[in-house]
Write an enzyme that holds these catalytic residues in place. Structure first.
Site, short mmCIF file in Angstrom:
data_model
loop_
_atom_site.label_atom_id
_atom_site.label_comp_id
_atom_site.label_asym_id
_atom_site.label_seq_id
_atom_site.Cartn_x
_atom_site.Cartn_y
_atom_site.Cartn_z
N GLY A 85 36.80 40.19 33.03
CA GLY A 85 36.02 39.00 32.72
C GLY A 85 35.10 39.25 31.54
O GLY A 85 35.05 40.36 30.98
N PHE A 86 34.38 38.22 31.18
CA PHE A 86 33.51 38.24 30.00
C PHE A 86 32.48 39.39 30.09
O PHE A 86 32.44 40.27 29.20
CB PHE A 86 32.83 36.87 29.91
CG PHE A 86 31.72 36.74 28.92
CD1 PHE A 86 31.78 37.34 27.67
CD2 PHE A 86 30.60 35.97 29.24
CE1 PHE A 86 30.74 37.20 26.76
CE2 PHE A 86 29.56 35.81 28.34
CZ PHE A 86 29.63 36.44 27.11
N TYR A 138 28.55 26.49 43.18
CA TYR A 138 28.46 27.82 42.55
C TYR A 138 27.18 28.53 42.99
O TYR A 138 27.20 29.66 43.46
CB TYR A 138 28.52 27.70 41.03
CG TYR A 138 28.21 29.00 40.31
CD1 TYR A 138 28.99 30.13 40.52
CD2 TYR A 138 27.12 29.10 39.44
CE1 TYR A 138 28.70 31.33 39.89
CE2 TYR A 138 26.84 30.30 38.80
CZ TYR A 138 27.62 31.41 39.03
OH TYR A 138 27.33 32.60 38.40
N LYS A 178 26.78 31.93 45.50
CA LYS A 178 26.17 33.18 45.02
C LYS A 178 24.99 33.58 45.91
O LYS A 178 24.80 34.75 46.22
CB LYS A 178 25.71 33.00 43.56
CG LYS A 178 26.84 33.10 42.57
CD LYS A 178 27.28 34.55 42.44
CE LYS A 178 28.53 34.72 41.65
NZ LYS A 178 28.90 36.13 41.47
N1 LIG Z 1 28.36 34.63 32.19
C1 LIG Z 1 27.15 34.29 32.64
O1 LIG Z 1 26.31 33.74 31.90
C2 LIG Z 1 26.76 34.59 34.06
C3 LIG Z 1 25.48 34.18 34.48
C4 LIG Z 1 25.10 34.44 35.79
C5 LIG Z 1 25.95 35.13 36.64
N2 LIG Z 1 27.18 35.49 36.22
C6 LIG Z 1 28.04 36.21 37.17
O2 LIG Z 1 28.52 37.39 36.55
C7 LIG Z 1 29.86 37.66 36.97
C8 LIG Z 1 30.76 37.77 35.76
O3 LIG Z 1 30.69 36.55 35.04
P1 LIG Z 1 31.62 36.29 33.77
O4 LIG Z 1 30.93 35.30 32.92
O5 LIG Z 1 32.07 37.58 33.22
O6 LIG Z 1 32.85 35.53 34.48
P2 LIG Z 1 34.42 35.69 34.25
O7 LIG Z 1 35.07 34.51 34.89
O8 LIG Z 1 34.71 35.92 32.81
O9 LIG Z 1 34.76 37.02 35.05
C9 LIG Z 1 35.07 37.05 36.42
C10 LIG Z 1 36.39 37.78 36.60
O10 LIG Z 1 36.67 37.86 37.99
C11 LIG Z 1 38.07 37.68 38.19
N3 LIG Z 1 38.26 37.19 39.56
C12 LIG Z 1 37.87 35.99 40.06
N4 LIG Z 1 38.26 35.88 41.35
C13 LIG Z 1 38.88 37.05 41.66
C14 LIG Z 1 39.51 37.53 42.84
N5 LIG Z 1 39.61 36.78 43.95
N6 LIG Z 1 40.04 38.78 42.82
C15 LIG Z 1 39.98 39.55 41.70
N7 LIG Z 1 39.42 39.13 40.55
C16 LIG Z 1 38.87 37.89 40.53
C17 LIG Z 1 38.49 36.68 37.12
O11 LIG Z 1 39.85 36.78 36.77
C18 LIG Z 1 37.56 37.05 35.96
O12 LIG Z 1 38.21 37.89 35.02
C19 LIG Z 1 30.25 36.54 37.92
O13 LIG Z 1 30.07 36.99 39.23
C20 LIG Z 1 29.28 35.43 37.58
O14 LIG Z 1 29.03 34.59 38.69
C21 LIG Z 1 27.60 35.23 34.94
#
Ligand SMILES: NC(=O)c1ccc[n+]([C@@H]2O[C@H](COP(=O)([O-])OP(=O)(O)OC[C@H]3O[C@@H](n4cnc5c(N)ncnc54)[C@H](O)[C@@H]3O)[C@@H](O)[C@H]2O)c1
Length: 335
Positions: free
Chosen positions: A10-11, A167, A171
């Site tokens: 993921g990101f 969401y 969380k």
């Molecule tokens: N990007 C933000 O600004 C932000 C802000 C607050 C919290 N978060 C949290 O940080 C974490 C990462 O966020 P992100 O932006 O990188 O999101 P993202 O969607 O890019 O990354 C999440 C990854 O988890 C994988 N995934 C989802 N469900 C799955 C499953 N059942 N089994 C295996 N893999 C699975 C997806 O394929 C994805 O690559 C998340 O938990 C998100 O809630 C992100």
């Protein structure tokens, strides 16, 4: 040290994985490469996978690294993960980032969030709890979205719960499951509440990606509310904070910490968009619309605790530079 990282393609996960490999950790990386946020997101995930393999191939000291395409909601995949962990005789730290992360999509598909956020987390914790070859040290990615209705800047001890989306409540539910596991099963838990992360390979459903996308396609940019503001946080700072959290587990066996990872520098979305125009040297029309009832009007992190516990250092003077890095990366995929 052996690390299990979920959501590693993921990101944010990618930058955490990159840094873990560069620092020489043994790494099992799990991601199901879901197609959330469309085709371009799948392209991003595959590109990240290639980049990680390259970093690993180029590293002088070959530590253990393996990527597993597994879905944490599936028992058979959890069994495969268990076998893999046995091969490296255990896990010291689990960093759990896998989730469905978008706010808007959660209103349409709440069940996906219950499944991939709550159920997946529960299944992962069951594995950690039952197996004596996995240490009960876990870092969990939560969100600023749990703070709606609380006074600014948001402090970790704020406790008004006023969720605006599935969401946010999924969380917060995970945070509470972790609290129970800390109390009942002695899990050591660090919950990081991330604030609006931006950077290269930005998640395509997020504002930063959409702003660059619409700008490059000469389409109008929509802002939901004229005063809306965000505590924009650069992705590599977020990854460094996440890795620094590993140190909290050293010589410490009774941890439950919630820590904001933001920038303590809220910027109005309209000013952020204007900075994007400056960085890209291009402008497009801005359309101000009504507030979305499911979105927070403002976010602002109090980062006192992150500075103290994680040696967290944000560089708010270089927002333009970080947006430039983001632009250089995204334009290759958008044009
Ligand atoms: N990007 C933000 O600004 C932000 C802000 C607050 C919290 N978060 C949290 O940080 C974490 C990462 O966020 P992100 O932006 O990188 O999101 P993202 O969607 O890019 O990354 C999440 C990854 O988890 C994988 N995934 C989802 N469900 C799955 C499953 N059942 N089994 C295996 N893999 C699975 C997806 O394929 C994805 O690559 C998340 O938990 C998100 O809630 C992100």
């Amino acid at each position: 040290m052996n690390v299990l990282l979920t959501g590693g393609l993921g990101f944010i996960g990618f930058f955490v994985a990159k840094s873990l490999l560069e620092k020489g950790y043994n790494l099992i990386l799990v991601d199901n490469i879901n197609n959330y946020a469309g085709k371009i997101n799948v392209i991003f995930k595959n590109q990240r996978l290639k980049e990680l393999q390259k970093i690993y191939n180029n590293s002088k000291k070959k530590n253990y690294y393996n990527f597993l395409k597994l879905d944490l909601t599936k028992d058979k995949d959890i069994l495969i993960l268990e076998q893999e962990i046995k091969k490296i005789s255990g896990i010291d730290i689990t960093i759990h980032l896998a989730a469905y992360a978008g706010v808007k999509y959660s209103l349409k598909y709440p069940e996906k969030y219950i499944k991939n956020n709550i159920i997946a987390t529960q299944k992962l914790l069951n594995l950690v709890n039952k197996k004596d070859f996995i240490s009960k040290n876990i870092i969990f990615s939560s969100t600023s979205s749990v703070y709606d209705g609380n006074p600014l800047p948001f402090k970790e001890e704020n406790c008004i719960t006023n969720f605006l989306s599935p969401y946010s409540y999924t969380k917060f539910c995970c945070e509470n499951i972790l609290k129970t596991y800390h109390k009942i099963y002695n899990f050591n838990v660090v919950i990081l509440r991330y604030f609006t992360v931006f950077g290269p390979y930005n998640r395509p459903d997020m504002a930063t990606f959409k702003f660059f996308y619409n700008l490059l396609k000469s389409k109008p940019i929509y802002i939901n509310g004229k005063d809306i503001s965000r505590d924009w946080t650069y992705v590599e700072s977020t990854a460094i904070a996440t890795i620094n959290a590993i140190n909290l587990f050293k010589n410490n066996n009774n941890i439950f910490e919630i820590i904001n990872i933001g920038s303590d520098n809220p910027i109005k979305v309209i000013d952020y968009v204007n900075l994007i125009f400056k960085v890209a040297n291009k402008e497009t029309k801005i359309v101000i619309k009504d507030y979305n009832p499911y979105e927070m009007k403002s976010t602002w992190a109090d980062i006192t605790k992150a500075k103290k516990l994680l040696n967290y250092n944000v560089d708010n003077n270089n927002l333009e530079y970080y947006l430039k890095k983001t632009f250089e990366n995204l334009k290759k995929y958008i044009l």
